[in-house]
Motif scaffolding. Structure first.
Motif, short mmCIF file in Angstrom:
data_model
loop_
_atom_site.label_atom_id
_atom_site.label_comp_id
_atom_site.label_asym_id
_atom_site.label_seq_id
_atom_site.Cartn_x
_atom_site.Cartn_y
_atom_site.Cartn_z
N GLY A 336 0.80 -1.21 0.00
CA GLY A 336 0.00 0.00 0.00
C GLY A 336 0.84 1.27 0.00
N PRO A 337 0.19 2.43 0.03
CA PRO A 337 0.89 3.71 0.04
C PRO A 337 1.86 3.85 1.22
CG PRO A 337 -1.43 4.04 -0.44
CD PRO A 337 -1.29 2.60 -0.05
N SER A 338 1.61 3.13 2.31
CA SER A 338 2.49 3.18 3.48
C SER A 338 3.83 2.52 3.22
CB SER A 338 1.82 2.47 4.66
OG SER A 338 1.60 1.10 4.35
N GLY A 339 3.92 1.73 2.14
CA GLY A 339 5.12 0.96 1.87
C GLY A 339 5.14 -0.39 2.54
N HIS A 340 4.08 -0.72 3.26
CA HIS A 340 3.99 -2.00 3.96
C HIS A 340 3.13 -2.99 3.16
CE1 HIS A 340 4.66 0.48 7.84
NE2 HIS A 340 5.80 0.04 7.36
#
Length: 386
Positions: A336-340
């Motif tokens: 996701g956008p969080s990088g997770h």
């Protein structure tokens, strides 16, 4: 601590739906709408992003591709803003991968499953694509979440900001009869409610079941498991299914089952139940029968809160059922956008809709739409914090 509603029918009033109050002081949240071109599809067509926001810190981003709700930014109990909707950071992610998770998408023509990709309507049998063997799931391979919708209106005033999207699905699209014209209106209200109104008309008898497929984590997208979240569902019955998630044809009581959320329980409490209805889907993936007759009046269907962030979300609808899904098939492939990376149990999906496979179950509420009729259903997500 947040307060919970008792297990009885509650009539929704937009101005009175309060579960902890506004995100910040004052009712005048000055909703706003912005539209921007953000990317191109492989065929060169332009995809636009619509941002609905208000002064309480809410910011909602919707893509014209798939009618996708890409992000929902809301504050926690300390005022910290986070996106609570799972999804991809770019259009490419949705184009390449969203035929499986359906992150944030509008589902149609038929949300949920059709057994063996077959249904009979007015004596004629129709066949739809088998994209979730042996069934059709969420409308087929080229369903509404893979279409470019047209923005036909935007606006804002002191009460809300909105965007209206339109899609024309031609006769025979994914095997469904009739030319179907659908509109979806997203509105962010001054009281921190996000509503989705679905309308559809047809020129020939058809079946329609529209919904939205948002994945929610009230602790923040990419923050890990939703097991600590507290869920309440205003339902006495659910729809039992076979190993392929097709209804058995009966409605069962939630008494003494993992599906009894008439009083609040954490997701973790019974997520690993040995109940056969939990084992096959590897968690929660069932349609709850809401405790209201189908009508044009909105009623409270469910409430979820996150004890870590203090965020609270209420789901109200005039649909007869609510599918609740604990993202059982998410396995680390998507970032996701969080990088997770997202993994099993990292989100809750709520799909207000008619029951699965309804065209093949005459005793279920009908999903048939005829010429001259209007399909008209609304879902509201109200955000607050404790």
């Amino acid at each position: 601590m947040p307060r919970f509603f008792s297990n009885r029918i509650w009539l929704l009033s937009f101005s009175a739906l309060a579960c902890g109050g506004m995100m910040s002081g004052g009712a005048n949240a000055r909703p706003r709408v912005q539209v921007a071109s953000v990317a191109h599809l492989p065929n060169g067509k332009v995809v636009k992003a619509v941002t609905l926001s208000n002064d309480h810190g809410l910011k909602i981003r919707i893509l014209s591709y798939g009618g996708i709700l890409q992000s929902v930014e809301i504050p926690d109990r300390h005022g910290k803003i986070a996106n609570v909707a799972l999804g991809f950071s770019t259009l490419d992610g949705y184009v390449a991968h969203n035929d499986d998770p359906h992150f944030g998408a509008i589902l149609g023509r038929y949300a949920n499953r059709l057994a063996n990709g077959t249904f009979t309507l007015e004596g004629k049998t129709y066949h739809t694509p088998i994209n979730n063997p042996p069934n059709t799931l969420h409308g087929g391979f080229d369903s509404f979440d893979r279409k470019l919708w047209t923005i036909v209106g935007t606006g804002s005033d002191q009460s809300g900001a909105y965007v209206k999207l339109k899609l024309v699905s031609p006769d025979g699209d994914q095997g469904f009869p009739g030319n179907l014209t659908t509109t979806v209106t997203y509105m962010l209200s001054a009281d921190d409610s996000l509503s989705l109104n679905f309308k559809a008309k047809t020129d020939a008898p058809t079946v329609v079941n529209l919904s939205t497929h948002n994945y929610w984590n009230l602790n923040g997208e990419g923050s890990g498991t939703i097991e600590p979240e507290i869920l309440q569902v205003f339902s006495d019955r659910y729809v039992p299914t076979d190993a392929n998630s097709i209804p058995l044809g009966t409605l069962a009581s939630v008494d003494n089952t993992p599906f009894d959320f008439r009083t609040p329980h954490s997701i973790a409490e019974r997520l690993r139940s040995r109940d056969p209805q939990m084992v096959a889907p590897r968690g929660y993936d069932k349609c709850w029968v809401l405790n209201v007759p189908p009508s044009k009046t909105l009623y409270l269907a469910a409430r979820v809160s996150d004890p870590r962030s203090g965020r609270v979300m209420e789901i109200s609808t005039n649909q007869p059922g609510l599918q609740v899904y604990t993202s059982n098939s998410i396995d680390g492939r998507y970032v996701g956008p969080s990088g997770h990376a997202y993994r099993q149990g990292d989100a809750l999906a709520f799909e207000p809709e008619h029951y699965p496979d309804s065209p093949n179950h005459p005793d279920f509420p009908s999903t048939e739409l005829k010429p001259g009729e209007v399909y008209d259903y609304t879902t509201v997500f109200h955000f607050a914090h404790d």
